[in-house]
Design a protein around this motif. Sequence first.
Motif, PDB file in Angstrom:
ATOM      1  N   THR A  99      -9.898   0.276  10.608  1.00 17.76           N
ATOM      2  CA  THR A  99      -9.087   0.101   9.396  1.00 17.76           C
ATOM      3  C   THR A  99      -7.674   0.644   9.585  1.00 17.76           C
ATOM      4  OG1 THR A  99     -11.098   0.413   8.086  1.00 17.76           O
ATOM      5  CG2 THR A  99      -8.996   0.575   6.904  1.00 17.76           C
ATOM      6  N   VAL A 101      -4.340   1.467   7.218  1.00 17.22           N
ATOM      7  CA  VAL A 101      -3.783   1.538   5.868  1.00 17.22           C
ATOM      8  C   VAL A 101      -2.291   1.263   5.974  1.00 17.22           C
ATOM      9  CG1 VAL A 101      -3.335   3.037   3.892  1.00 17.22           C
ATOM     10  CG2 VAL A 101      -5.521   3.169   5.093  1.00 17.22           C
ATOM     11  N   LEU A 104       0.390   1.821  -0.246  1.00 16.31           N
ATOM     12  CA  LEU A 104      -0.238   2.169  -1.519  1.00 16.31           C
ATOM     13  C   LEU A 104       0.347   1.247  -2.570  1.00 16.31           C
ATOM     14  CD1 LEU A 104       0.263   6.060  -1.328  1.00 16.31           C
ATOM     15  CD2 LEU A 104      -1.516   4.657  -0.235  1.00 16.31           C
ATOM     16  N   LEU A 106       0.936   0.505  -6.280  1.00 17.59           N
ATOM     17  CA  LEU A 106       0.915   1.155  -7.598  1.00 17.59           C
ATOM     18  C   LEU A 106       1.235   0.119  -8.672  1.00 17.59           C
ATOM     19  CD1 LEU A 106       1.300   3.545  -5.559  1.00 17.59           C
ATOM     20  CD2 LEU A 106       2.462   4.737  -7.420  1.00 17.59           C
ATOM     21  N   ALA A 107       0.198  -0.257  -9.396  1.00 19.29           N
ATOM     22  CA  ALA A 107       0.362  -1.214 -10.482  1.00 19.29           C
ATOM     23  C   ALA A 107       0.635  -0.458 -11.785  1.00 19.29           C
ATOM     24  CB  ALA A 107      -0.887  -2.064 -10.614  1.00 19.29           C
ATOM     25  N   PHE A 111      -6.282  -0.122 -13.274  1.00 22.89           N
ATOM     26  CA  PHE A 111      -7.242  -1.072 -12.716  1.00 22.89           C
ATOM     27  C   PHE A 111      -6.693  -1.832 -11.507  1.00 22.89           C
ATOM     28  CE2 PHE A 111      -9.296  -5.319 -12.731  1.00 22.89           C
ATOM     29  CZ  PHE A 111     -10.620  -4.935 -12.640  1.00 22.89           C
ATOM     30  N   HIS A 113      -4.414  -0.856  -9.360  1.00 25.46           N
ATOM     31  CA  HIS A 113      -4.010  -0.065  -8.196  1.00 25.46           C
ATOM     32  C   HIS A 113      -4.807  -0.523  -6.991  1.00 25.46           C
ATOM     33  CE1 HIS A 113      -1.767   2.458 -10.870  1.00 25.46           C
ATOM     34  NE2 HIS A 113      -1.406   3.241  -9.875  1.00 25.46           N
ATOM     35  N   ILE A 115      -4.776  -0.806  -2.283  1.00 23.73           N
ATOM     36  CA  ILE A 115      -4.277  -0.373  -0.975  1.00 23.73           C
ATOM     37  C   ILE A 115      -4.001  -1.638  -0.161  1.00 23.73           C
ATOM     38  CG2 ILE A 115      -4.988   0.756   1.193  1.00 23.73           C
ATOM     39  CD1 ILE A 115      -4.717   2.915  -0.698  1.00 23.73           C
ATOM     40  N   SER A 119      -8.526  -4.571   8.073  1.00 18.58           N
ATOM     41  CA  SER A 119      -9.725  -4.001   8.687  1.00 18.58           C
ATOM     42  C   SER A 119     -10.485  -5.072   9.449  1.00 18.58           C
ATOM     43  CB  SER A 119     -10.629  -3.357   7.630  1.00 18.58           C
ATOM     44  OG  SER A 119     -11.169  -4.339   6.783  1.00 18.58           O
ATOM     45  N   VAL A 184       2.372  -6.003  -6.120  1.00 20.81           N
ATOM     46  CA  VAL A 184       1.551  -5.621  -7.256  1.00 20.81           C
ATOM     47  C   VAL A 184       1.050  -6.871  -7.980  1.00 20.81           C
ATOM     48  CG1 VAL A 184       1.707  -4.517  -9.524  1.00 20.81           C
ATOM     49  CG2 VAL A 184       2.829  -3.474  -7.537  1.00 20.81           C
ATOM     50  N   GLY A 198       5.105  -0.748  -7.745  1.00 19.74           N
ATOM     51  CA  GLY A 198       5.607  -1.185  -6.450  1.00 19.74           C
ATOM     52  C   GLY A 198       4.673  -0.739  -5.342  1.00 19.74           C
ATOM     53  N   VAL A 199       5.171  -0.819  -4.122  1.00 23.60           N
ATOM     54  CA  VAL A 199       4.350  -0.500  -2.950  1.00 23.60           C
ATOM     55  C   VAL A 199       5.006   0.625  -2.161  1.00 23.60           C
ATOM     56  CG1 VAL A 199       3.407  -1.397  -0.794  1.00 23.60           C
ATOM     57  CG2 VAL A 199       3.496  -2.869  -2.816  1.00 23.60           C
ATOM     58  N   VAL A 200       4.209   1.630  -1.783  1.00 22.94           N
ATOM     59  CA  VAL A 200       4.679   2.696  -0.907  1.00 22.94           C
ATOM     60  C   VAL A 200       4.141   2.412   0.499  1.00 22.94           C
ATOM     61  CG1 VAL A 200       4.727   5.175  -0.462  1.00 22.94           C
ATOM     62  CG2 VAL A 200       4.581   4.333  -2.833  1.00 22.94           C
ATOM     63  N   PRO A 201       5.030   2.088   1.447  1.00 26.29           N
ATOM     64  CA  PRO A 201       4.551   1.797   2.806  1.00 26.29           C
ATOM     65  C   PRO A 201       3.934   3.037   3.464  1.00 26.29           C
ATOM     66  CG  PRO A 201       6.844   1.068   2.501  1.00 26.29           C
ATOM     67  CD  PRO A 201       6.496   1.947   1.336  1.00 26.29           C
ATOM     68  N   VAL A 202       2.893   2.826   4.230  1.00 22.71           N
ATOM     69  CA  VAL A 202       2.233   3.904   4.966  1.00 22.71           C
ATOM     70  C   VAL A 202       2.312   3.574   6.458  1.00 22.71           C
ATOM     71  CG1 VAL A 202       0.070   5.177   5.325  1.00 22.71           C
ATOM     72  CG2 VAL A 202       0.626   4.261   3.053  1.00 22.71           C
TER      73      VAL A 202
ATOM     74  N   ARG B 150      -0.540  10.140 -10.856  1.00 19.69           N
ATOM     75  CA  ARG B 150      -0.358   8.740 -11.198  1.00 19.69           C
ATOM     76  C   ARG B 150      -1.253   8.287 -12.363  1.00 19.69           C
ATOM     77  NH1 ARG B 150       3.309   4.618 -11.288  1.00 19.69           N
ATOM     78  NH2 ARG B 150       2.196   2.657 -11.457  1.00 19.69           N
ATOM     79  N   THR B 205       2.797   8.919   7.706  1.00 24.22           N
ATOM     80  CA  THR B 205       4.044   9.081   6.969  1.00 24.22           C
ATOM     81  C   THR B 205       4.199   7.954   5.958  1.00 24.22           C
ATOM     82  OG1 THR B 205       5.236   7.860   8.680  1.00 24.22           O
ATOM     83  CG2 THR B 205       5.221  10.257   8.861  1.00 24.22           C
ATOM     84  N   GLY B 207       6.897   5.392   3.851  1.00 25.57           N
ATOM     85  CA  GLY B 207       8.224   4.782   3.836  1.00 25.57           C
ATOM     86  C   GLY B 207       8.824   4.802   2.436  1.00 25.57           C
ATOM     87  N   PRO B 209       9.594   3.709  -1.105  1.00 23.68           N
ATOM     88  CA  PRO B 209       8.857   2.844  -2.040  1.00 23.68           C
ATOM     89  C   PRO B 209       9.625   1.557  -2.338  1.00 23.68           C
ATOM     90  CG  PRO B 209       8.827   5.127  -2.783  1.00 23.68           C
ATOM     91  CD  PRO B 209       9.782   5.070  -1.625  1.00 23.68           C
ATOM     92  N   VAL B 210       8.899   0.446  -2.378  1.00 18.44           N
ATOM     93  CA  VAL B 210       9.483  -0.879  -2.629  1.00 18.44           C
ATOM     94  C   VAL B 210       9.124  -1.281  -4.058  1.00 18.44           C
ATOM     95  CG1 VAL B 210       9.541  -3.298  -1.900  1.00 18.44           C
ATOM     96  CG2 VAL B 210       9.127  -1.476  -0.194  1.00 18.44           C
ATOM     97  N   PRO B 211      10.126  -1.329  -4.974  1.00 20.29           N
ATOM     98  CA  PRO B 211       9.809  -1.631  -6.380  1.00 20.29           C
ATOM     99  C   PRO B 211       9.334  -3.065  -6.546  1.00 20.29           C
ATOM    100  CG  PRO B 211      12.099  -0.854  -6.127  1.00 20.29           C
ATOM    101  CD  PRO B 211      11.565  -1.128  -4.759  1.00 20.29           C
ATOM    102  N   ASP B 212       8.438  -3.260  -7.487  1.00 19.03           N
ATOM    103  CA  ASP B 212       7.999  -4.593  -7.886  1.00 19.03           C
ATOM    104  C   ASP B 212       9.213  -5.383  -8.388  1.00 19.03           C
ATOM    105  OD1 ASP B 212       6.308  -6.687  -8.655  1.00 19.03           O
ATOM    106  OD2 ASP B 212       6.127  -5.897 -10.690  1.00 19.03           O
TER     107      ASP B 212
END
Lengths: 228, 228
Positions: A99, A101, A104, A106-107, A111, A113, A115, A119, A184, A198-202, B150, B205, B207, B209-212
């Motif tokens: 897997t 990741v 993240l 974040l809606a 409900f 939310h 990842i 995988s 999202v 939005g999305v937080v890159p990992v 959150r 780590t 990155g 955050p990318v806003p919707d």
Amino acid sequence: MQGTAQTSSQPATAYTPTDRTVPTRSANRAAYDRELVHAILDEAYVCHLGFVRDGAPVVLPTLYARVGERLYVHGSTGSRPLRAAGQTDPGLPVCLTVTHVDGLVLARSAFHHSINYRSVVVHGVAHDVTDPEEKRRALDALVDHVVPGRAADSRPANRKELAATAVIRLDLDEVSAKLRTGGVNDEPEDLALPHWAGVVPVHRTYGTPVPDPDLTPGTELPDYLEAR
Amino acid sequence: MQGTAQTSSQPATAYTPTDRTVPTRSANRAAYDRELVHAILDEAYVCHLGFVRDGAPVVLPTLYARVGERLYVHGSTGSRPLRAAGQTDPGLPVCLTVTHVDGLVLARSAFHHSINYRSVVVHGVAHDVTDPEEKRRALDALVDHVVPGRAADSRPANRKELAATAVIRLDLDEVSAKLRTGGVNDEPEDLALPHWAGVVPVHRTYGTPVPDPDLTPGTELPDYLEAR
């Protein structure tokens, strides 16, 4: 789906779905493309290997490497799954999962939310590798899978070390990938809510290599580590 | 080992080892300390959940959260393991494993290559969470486990969403951690070999955050994301 009616010696471009590789939900996230599966497998080096012991599931993290359509896992000859694969005829039923990741999600609603991830799940039967040549190649692949180029720049295993190491093989046959990508997916009526979305890159990143205190003075950092 | 003769209502400082939480090898890497186990569990949010289906192992990546001495996993009411946990009496035997990769250990010998890691393996029986209050708290914990703070800053699940979501609970009872830390363990006779040796740190780590794209203009990035 490709792969069922292939007659040439070329592998099909996709793995054939089976009952256990077709998910009961989010089927749109499932994929069987061989190149995609290989790419996901090659980008990681730690998998989670599942097997059944005394009727109960066991999941252990372990290193793996891919060589063509085979995966290899190694360990001490005394470790439980490796011993079981060698003793069990015709091998040890396993499920090997990898897997990544990627983000993240974040809606505005709890409900939705999620990842972003990629995988691969491999079902099959693991067999003890007994051919000395295959075992040696698998061990090189395991080192090179973590740090490409490293196997040639280290002392190969000697007879005693080879005897203490068990290698098991798992063919890539019953395989699926599952992915979630993108942004999202909120309900239209939630879009005006005041919550950030939005999305937080990992990412997986590597720090500065820390030399062994006993390193022979003047030993330079190899190119294959510089590039990380 | 602590924890066997505890009589107060305070939880013991360590989990009691059992046959399946004492490894057959590298026993020095195993640990049962409760605070250590909690710390490893709290730092991750994706686990690999193993269960047995038609006699064969299945390992799937999934989100989880810890609340005290309980772990929670959620998913669609249609997903296989969640359905099985609800239908099976007295629950679904599972193995839940969490792994952090902390470093690549490059020894002079191929044999002594290793990974610095911290993992937790939980054996037990997963039960469907039917109490609405416990379910709601678990869902909040699942969101807050990925991004602390959150849950309070998102729309809570409504009746329809709650009905579509299954939550299973796994008590922390039969638990072990396993760790490898530190540097290279080469054989003394290999120390003069010309190969570079040492540890490459591995990090997770985040990155920017990318806003919707549909985000209401003026919605600021929340503090709990700024801090990442």
